[in-house]
Design an enzyme around this catalytic site. Structure first.
Site, short mmCIF file in Angstrom:
data_model
loop_
_atom_site.label_atom_id
_atom_site.label_comp_id
_atom_site.label_asym_id
_atom_site.label_seq_id
_atom_site.Cartn_x
_atom_site.Cartn_y
_atom_site.Cartn_z
N LYS A 200 0.86 -1.19 0.00
CA LYS A 200 0.00 0.00 0.00
C LYS A 200 0.89 1.23 0.00
CE LYS A 200 -3.64 2.44 2.40
NZ LYS A 200 -4.60 2.47 3.51
N LYS A 253 -2.01 -1.59 -4.01
CA LYS A 253 -2.88 -0.42 -3.98
C LYS A 253 -2.04 0.84 -4.04
CE LYS A 253 -6.07 1.87 -0.91
NZ LYS A 253 -6.44 2.04 0.46
C1 PBG Z 1 -7.62 3.48 5.21
C2 PBG Z 1 -7.81 3.38 3.74
C3 PBG Z 1 -7.53 4.32 2.74
C4 PBG Z 1 -8.02 3.79 1.55
C5 PBG Z 1 -8.53 2.54 1.85
N1 PBG Z 1 -8.38 2.29 3.20
C6 PBG Z 1 -6.98 5.71 2.80
C7 PBG Z 1 -5.64 6.00 3.28
O1 PBG Z 1 -4.82 5.14 3.57
O2 PBG Z 1 -5.41 7.19 3.43
C8 PBG Z 1 -8.00 4.47 0.21
C9 PBG Z 1 -9.00 4.02 -0.78
C10 PBG Z 1 -9.20 4.93 -1.93
O3 PBG Z 1 -8.50 5.93 -2.15
O4 PBG Z 1 -10.13 4.63 -2.68
N2 PBG Z 1 -6.31 3.50 5.65
#
Ligand code: PBG
Length: 334
Positions: A200, A253
């Site tokens: 991520k 992601k």
């Molecule tokens: C929570 C989370 C996030 C996303 C999914 N779970 C945001 C982040 O880490 O700031 C992002 C999903 C998206 O942008 O569609 N941590």
């Protein structure tokens, strides 16, 4: 000899019908590949549009059930739930409250649609007053990794207790997969799989999501726990660690700006692989379509096909219901 085509060229030259093209096609997306992310909020009959994500709403549980029914009717196998709690605090208590917004939503949706897979995002950022994904030490502002693990594990167990089919930790704290696995097992949820947001990235493409989930960090950023967009080998290390810790499905992601990472992970592992087509990717295409700069349907189908071609088995996308509808229309049309 110069005009002698290679076999592929001959096939292209003689490809006169859509059926022949279809026969040669290497990658196909289907509604079965898709997970639809949704935002649930407190109240009744609430449908708050998210301005930076046209077509996406914060839904109260009644409306979330209705939306889930639509997705299910379109052949989408699962949804991912994010909660917007009534109160935020430093201990993220709304995240693991048995009567928390996600726990209540899971119960209501599983009641109405027992066959729809309900996946819950496991993170603290929507529930902490400061918007970070872990507990923050007051003086230094540093994220306290190990303290956060306990809360994340409690969150996952309470979601499983509410009926979540899969839990999906997105916090990126070190050791969260094994902490969650241990807690799930202790609480009798040995069969609840973990879909880990393993690679991520600390990307700017989450911007619209933070509007939708009201989870923007109040100070600093997420670079001390999310990955540097410049690194690809690091993604393989993160994925391998999560697998060692017990992840059942791993995720890359965002998706589109990281297709190379997705491909490398696909080559390196044989677990099911998910890709998250995140909010910013959605909003870019939506904005271009609204301006008449791109054909939305063609652009979205091409983008999602590319994510699958790069190696994803599962695609999380806000476009999921539109895509399922378009695919059904295409099918009828052929
Ligand atoms: C929570 C989370 C996030 C996303 C999914 N779970 C945001 C982040 O880490 O700031 C992002 C999903 C998206 O942008 O569609 N941590």
């Amino acid at each position: 000899m110069s005009n002698m085509p290679f076999p592929q060229q001959r096939l292209r030259r003689t490809r006169r019908t859509e059926r022949l093209r279809g026969l040669m096609r290497e990658t196909r997306i289907s509604p079965d590949d898709l997970i639809y992310p949704m935002f649930v909020t407190v109240g009744e009959d609430v449908r708050n549009p998210v301005p930076s994500m046209p077509g996406i709403f914060q839904l109260s549980i009644d409306n979330a059930v209705a939306e889930a029914k639509k997705a299910y009717g379109l052949g989408i196998p699962g949804i991912m739930l994010f909660g917007i709690p009534e109160h935020k605090d430093e201990a993220a208590s709304g995240a693991y409250d048995p009567e928390g917004i996600v726990q209540l939503a899971v119960r209501a949706i599983k009641d109405a649609l027992p066959d729809l897979l309900v996946i819950t995002d496991v993170c603290l950022c929507e529930y902490t007053s400061h918007g970070h994904c872990g507990v923050v030490e007051k003086d230094s502002g540093e994220i306290l990794n190990d303290v956060s693990l306990e809360l994340l594990a409690r969150t996952a167990a309470s979601q499983a207790e509410a009926g979540a089919d899969i839990v999906a930790p997105s916090d990126m704290m070190d050791g969260r997969v094994s902490a969650i696995r241990a807690e799930l097992d202790r609480e009798g949820f040995e069969n609840t799989p973990i879909m880990a947001y393993s690679a991520k990235y600390a990307t700017t493409f989450y911007g619209p999501f933070r509007d939708a989930a009201e989870s923007a960090p109040q100070f600093g950023d997420r670079r001390s726990y999310q990955m540097d967009p410049a690194n690809a080998r690091e993604a393989l290390r993160e994925v391998r660690l999560d697998i060692e810790e017990g992840a059942d499905i791993v995720m890359v992601k965002p998706a589109l700006p990281y297709l190379d990472v997705l491909y490398r992970v696909r080559e390196a592992i044989d677990l099911p692989l998910a890709a998250y087509n995140v909010s910013g990717e959605y909003s870019m295409l939506k904005a271009a379509a609204q301006n008449g700069w791109l054909d939305e349907r063609a652009a979205v189908l091409e983008a999602l096909t590319s994510i699958k071609r790069a190696g994803a088995d599962i695609i999380l996308s806000y476009h999921a219901p539109d895509v399922a509808r378009w695919l059904a229309e295409n099918h009828q049309g052929s």
